[in-house]
Design a protein around this motif. Structure first.
Motif, PDB file in Angstrom:
ATOM      1  N   ALA A 339       0.810  -1.215   0.000  1.00  0.00           N
ATOM      2  CA  ALA A 339       0.000   0.000   0.000  1.00  0.00           C
ATOM      3  C   ALA A 339       0.845   1.267   0.000  1.00  0.00           C
ATOM      4  N   ARG A 340       2.184   1.133   0.090  1.00  0.00           N
ATOM      5  CA  ARG A 340       3.060   2.303   0.089  1.00  0.00           C
ATOM      6  C   ARG A 340       3.356   2.747  -1.344  1.00  0.00           C
ATOM      7  N   ALA A 341       3.739   4.020  -1.483  1.00  0.00           N
ATOM      8  CA  ALA A 341       3.827   4.624  -2.816  1.00  0.00           C
ATOM      9  C   ALA A 341       5.158   4.390  -3.511  1.00  0.00           C
ATOM     10  N   THR A 342       6.242   4.227  -2.760  1.00  0.00           N
ATOM     11  CA  THR A 342       7.562   4.114  -3.382  1.00  0.00           C
ATOM     12  C   THR A 342       8.246   2.826  -2.964  1.00  0.00           C
ATOM     13  N   ASP A 343       9.256   2.444  -3.736  1.00  0.00           N
ATOM     14  CA  ASP A 343      10.026   1.233  -3.397  1.00  0.00           C
ATOM     15  C   ASP A 343      10.679   1.369  -2.026  1.00  0.00           C
ATOM     16  N   ALA A 344      11.216   2.541  -1.728  1.00  0.00           N
ATOM     17  CA  ALA A 344      11.888   2.749  -0.439  1.00  0.00           C
ATOM     18  C   ALA A 344      10.904   2.605   0.712  1.00  0.00           C
ATOM     19  N   GLN A 345       9.704   3.143   0.552  1.00  0.00           N
ATOM     20  CA  GLN A 345       8.694   3.021   1.606  1.00  0.00           C
ATOM     21  C   GLN A 345       8.267   1.564   1.773  1.00  0.00           C
ATOM     22  N   ARG A 346       8.092   0.873   0.658  1.00  0.00           N
ATOM     23  CA  ARG A 346       7.686  -0.535   0.725  1.00  0.00           C
ATOM     24  C   ARG A 346       8.757  -1.360   1.436  1.00  0.00           C
ATOM     25  N   ASP A 347      10.012  -1.076   1.131  1.00  0.00           N
ATOM     26  CA  ASP A 347      11.090  -1.846   1.743  1.00  0.00           C
ATOM     27  C   ASP A 347      11.172  -1.595   3.246  1.00  0.00           C
ATOM     28  N   ARG A 348      10.920  -0.372   3.668  1.00  0.00           N
ATOM     29  CA  ARG A 348      10.948  -0.082   5.102  1.00  0.00           C
ATOM     30  C   ARG A 348       9.869  -0.862   5.842  1.00  0.00           C
ATOM     31  N   VAL A 349       8.708  -1.007   5.198  1.00  0.00           N
ATOM     32  CA  VAL A 349       7.651  -1.795   5.841  1.00  0.00           C
ATOM     33  C   VAL A 349       8.036  -3.277   5.888  1.00  0.00           C
ATOM     34  N   LEU A 350       8.543  -3.815   4.794  1.00  0.00           N
ATOM     35  CA  LEU A 350       8.956  -5.220   4.771  1.00  0.00           C
ATOM     36  C   LEU A 350      10.028  -5.491   5.824  1.00  0.00           C
ATOM     37  N   ALA A 351      10.886  -4.514   6.056  1.00  0.00           N
ATOM     38  CA  ALA A 351      11.985  -4.682   7.011  1.00  0.00           C
ATOM     39  C   ALA A 351      11.505  -4.718   8.463  1.00  0.00           C
ATOM     40  N   THR A 352      10.204  -4.458   8.698  1.00  0.00           N
ATOM     41  CA  THR A 352       9.681  -4.573  10.066  1.00  0.00           C
ATOM     42  C   THR A 352       9.382  -6.009  10.465  1.00  0.00           C
ATOM     43  N   TYR A 353       9.362  -6.908   9.493  1.00  0.00           N
ATOM     44  CA  TYR A 353       8.992  -8.305   9.774  1.00  0.00           C
ATOM     45  C   TYR A 353       9.870  -8.959  10.840  1.00  0.00           C
ATOM     46  N   PRO A 354      11.205  -8.859  10.789  1.00  0.00           N
ATOM     47  CA  PRO A 354      12.013  -9.477  11.861  1.00  0.00           C
ATOM     48  C   PRO A 354      11.658  -8.944  13.249  1.00  0.00           C
ATOM     49  N   GLY A 355      11.375  -7.646  13.358  1.00  0.00           N
ATOM     50  CA  GLY A 355      10.999  -7.092  14.648  1.00  0.00           C
ATOM     51  C   GLY A 355       9.666  -7.613  15.146  1.00  0.00           C
ATOM     52  N   VAL A 356       8.729  -7.798  14.218  1.00  0.00           N
ATOM     53  CA  VAL A 356       7.429  -8.368  14.586  1.00  0.00           C
ATOM     54  C   VAL A 356       7.612  -9.757  15.193  1.00  0.00           C
ATOM     55  N   MET A 357       8.423 -10.587  14.542  1.00  0.00           N
ATOM     56  CA  MET A 357       8.625 -11.944  15.032  1.00  0.00           C
ATOM     57  C   MET A 357       9.440 -11.964  16.326  1.00  0.00           C
ATOM     58  N   ALA A 358      10.404 -11.063  16.445  1.00  0.00           N
ATOM     59  CA  ALA A 358      11.180 -10.991  17.686  1.00  0.00           C
ATOM     60  C   ALA A 358      10.282 -10.595  18.850  1.00  0.00           C
ATOM     61  N   ASP A 359       9.377  -9.653  18.627  1.00  0.00           N
ATOM     62  CA  ASP A 359       8.456  -9.240  19.688  1.00  0.00           C
ATOM     63  C   ASP A 359       7.551 -10.387  20.120  1.00  0.00           C
ATOM     64  N   GLU A 360       7.116 -11.204  19.150  1.00  0.00           N
ATOM     65  CA  GLU A 360       6.170 -12.266  19.474  1.00  0.00           C
ATOM     66  C   GLU A 360       6.845 -13.498  20.070  1.00  0.00           C
ATOM     67  N   LEU A 361       8.050 -13.829  19.590  1.00  0.00           N
ATOM     68  CA  LEU A 361       8.655 -15.112  19.966  1.00  0.00           C
ATOM     69  C   LEU A 361      10.080 -15.011  20.505  1.00  0.00           C
ATOM     70  N   GLY A 362      10.712 -13.862  20.367  1.00  0.00           N
ATOM     71  CA  GLY A 362      12.125 -13.766  20.714  1.00  0.00           C
ATOM     72  C   GLY A 362      12.439 -14.112  22.160  1.00  0.00           C
ATOM     73  N   GLY A 363      11.708 -13.518  23.099  1.00  0.00           N
ATOM     74  CA  GLY A 363      11.952 -13.799  24.510  1.00  0.00           C
ATOM     75  C   GLY A 363      11.664 -15.244  24.859  1.00  0.00           C
ATOM     76  N   TYR A 364      10.586 -15.776  24.312  1.00  0.00           N
ATOM     77  CA  TYR A 364      10.221 -17.170  24.580  1.00  0.00           C
ATOM     78  C   TYR A 364      11.285 -18.121  24.047  1.00  0.00           C
ATOM     79  N   TYR A 365      11.785 -17.864  22.851  1.00  0.00           N
ATOM     80  CA  TYR A 365      12.822 -18.724  22.292  1.00  0.00           C
ATOM     81  C   TYR A 365      14.122 -18.619  23.084  1.00  0.00           C
ATOM     82  N   THR A 366      14.422 -17.456  23.634  1.00  0.00           N
ATOM     83  CA  THR A 366      15.609 -17.319  24.483  1.00  0.00           C
ATOM     84  C   THR A 366      15.474 -18.196  25.720  1.00  0.00           C
TER      85      THR A 366
END
Length: 428
Positions: A339-366
């Motif tokens: 839904a973002r207008a530029t490639d740079a904006q789209r990439d910044r959103v895609l780059a949030t995926y690791p943080g999403v997974m770390a927030d959900e599972l990172g502490g538990y996996y540690t």
């Protein structure tokens, strides 16, 4: 300008690939899934799914009717230290209070059919051979693939498929990630699962059974072997019988796990009928990559989901629930990025995926990594099972922690305790 073949290409149609394809297709995204085998096909798995997996299936709207081969279970029966206890799945606002069993051969096909019904294009007998990158930016803009027959032999010329986003869901081998230079972290836990099937009168048992001690002979009068065993009834006259073992690092072990399974099974009660005559098919094994053992989860236009990103739970060896959970989150991120207008904006959103997974599972996996370092020693497991199993309150808390079926939004004191632990543990 080259016209893309899809909005998103998914490599692999296992639970991770089919789940992300379902959610993307349901959101109106043109998604192409390339699967090297054809359905139905075998995969090594315990075939028992906890309420965490059931939650993901319910969210997708997958029917789980008994007439289709689904059998419900109401909890875990645990054997060890001379004790047998029954631990019902907890009742929480977050998870249903039942698990299910279904063979992976049927399960994977069911998810693929469900994704197709939502509009995903799944192309079987298509083996992805590598990424296609933009010469200027180095970003992945597609994949190369070739048609293969049922045995994996090449049957045609290599083809290029292009898309602005690629999801690597190609399992434990992680060949697509390896082609991008993403290696496994040898310091993360690695498990091994070994299983076979038996005809047995225990086929309709509505408890998942776990053996915390594996004896090389009569229980209590022989050597205690590393690992734990399971028996999951499938409701069709058979049961999945297997064992799992885990190491705190990816270092190879010299244990013959297939022989270990056969020795353990030979000393189970004869009335269960786990005999060579009742065995169906060979003993098969698979590696279990744990605790995010391959990072980063987003790299140059590629998202890693499921075993490709090492998402198996180090507490119990469960991978499907986390593959589906990560697939759901990956699809959400991709949809928002589009839904973002530029490639740079789209990439910044895609780059949030690791943080999403770390927030959900990172502490538990540690926490799970610390747990593995403790229980990989058979002498420690003997003490824990002997003195821990007779304490019901402790075991109920342990069940929630090990199965990851606890309520992060409240619940009882044990839920709040686990939530506090996962918050304190660093998401490394």
């Amino acid at each position: 300008m080259v016209t893309p073949d899809a909005d998103v290409i998914v490599v692999g149609a296992g639970p991770a690939g089919s789940t992300v394809a379902f959610y993307l297709a349901a959101a109106g995204v043109d998604v192409l899934v390339l699967e090297k085998t054809e359905f139905p096909r075998e995969k090594v798995c315990g075939d028992g799914f906890t309420p965490r997996s059931v939650r993901e299936l319910v969210a997708m709207g997958v029917p789980m009717r008994p007439e289709d081969g689904w059998i419900r279970n109401k909890g875990l029966r645990v054997r060890g230290g001379g004790h047998v206890i029954h631990l019902p799945w907890p009742q929480t606002e977050t998870f249903p209070d039942y698990g299910v069993s279904r063979t992976r051969k049927d399960f994977d096909q069911t998810l693929a059919v469900h994704a197709r019904a939502a509009g995903a294009r799944i192309q079987e007998r298509t083996q992805v051979t590598g990424p296609v990158t933009d010469e200027r930016t180095g970003r992945v803009v597609g994949v190369t693939a070739r048609p293969v027959d049922a045995s994996g032999r090449r049957t045609g010329d290599e083809v290029t498929y292009r898309a602005p986003v690629v999801v690597a869901a190609d399992g434990v081998s992680g060949r697509f990630a390896l082609a991008l230079g993403l290696e496994k972290d040898p310091r993360r836990p690695m498990g091994v699962a070994v299983r076979t099937y038996f005809r047995t009168p225990r086929h309709d048992d509505d408890w998942m059974e776990s053996h915390l001690e594996l004896w090389d002979g009569p229980p209590g009068r022989s050597a205690l072997l590393p690992g734990y065993g399971w028996i999951f009834g499938l409701g069709d006259g058979t049961a999945n019988v297997g064992l799992g073992s885990v190491s705190s690092t990816a270092a190879a072990t010299k244990i013959d796990y297939k022989d270990l399974l056969q020795r353990w099974v030979s000393h189970l009660p004869p009335e269960w009928e786990f005999t060579p005559e009742n065995q169906i098919g060979p003993v098969r094994s698979a590696a279990l990559p744990m605790a995010f053992n391959r990072k980063p989860l987003y790299h140059r236009g590629v998202l890693l989901v499921g075993d490709a990103g090492g998402m198996v739970n180090p507490f119990n060896g469960e991978g499907i629930a986390y593959a589906m959970q990560a697939a759901r989150r990956a699809a959400e991120v991709i949809v928002q990025a589009r839904a973002r207008a530029t490639d740079a904006q789209r990439d910044r959103v895609l780059a949030t995926y690791p943080g999403v997974m770390a927030d959900e599972l990172g502490g538990y996996y540690t926490l799970g990594r610390a747990f593995v370092r403790i229980i990989e020693r058979p002498d420690v497991m003997r003490v824990l099972t002997r003195y821990g199993l007779p304490r019901p309150a402790l075991m109920r808390l342990t069940l929630k922690l090990l199965s990851d079926v606890w309520d992060p939004h409240g619940g009882d004191a044990s839920d709040r305790f686990i939530a506090a632990l996962t918050r304190i543990a660093p998401a490394a």
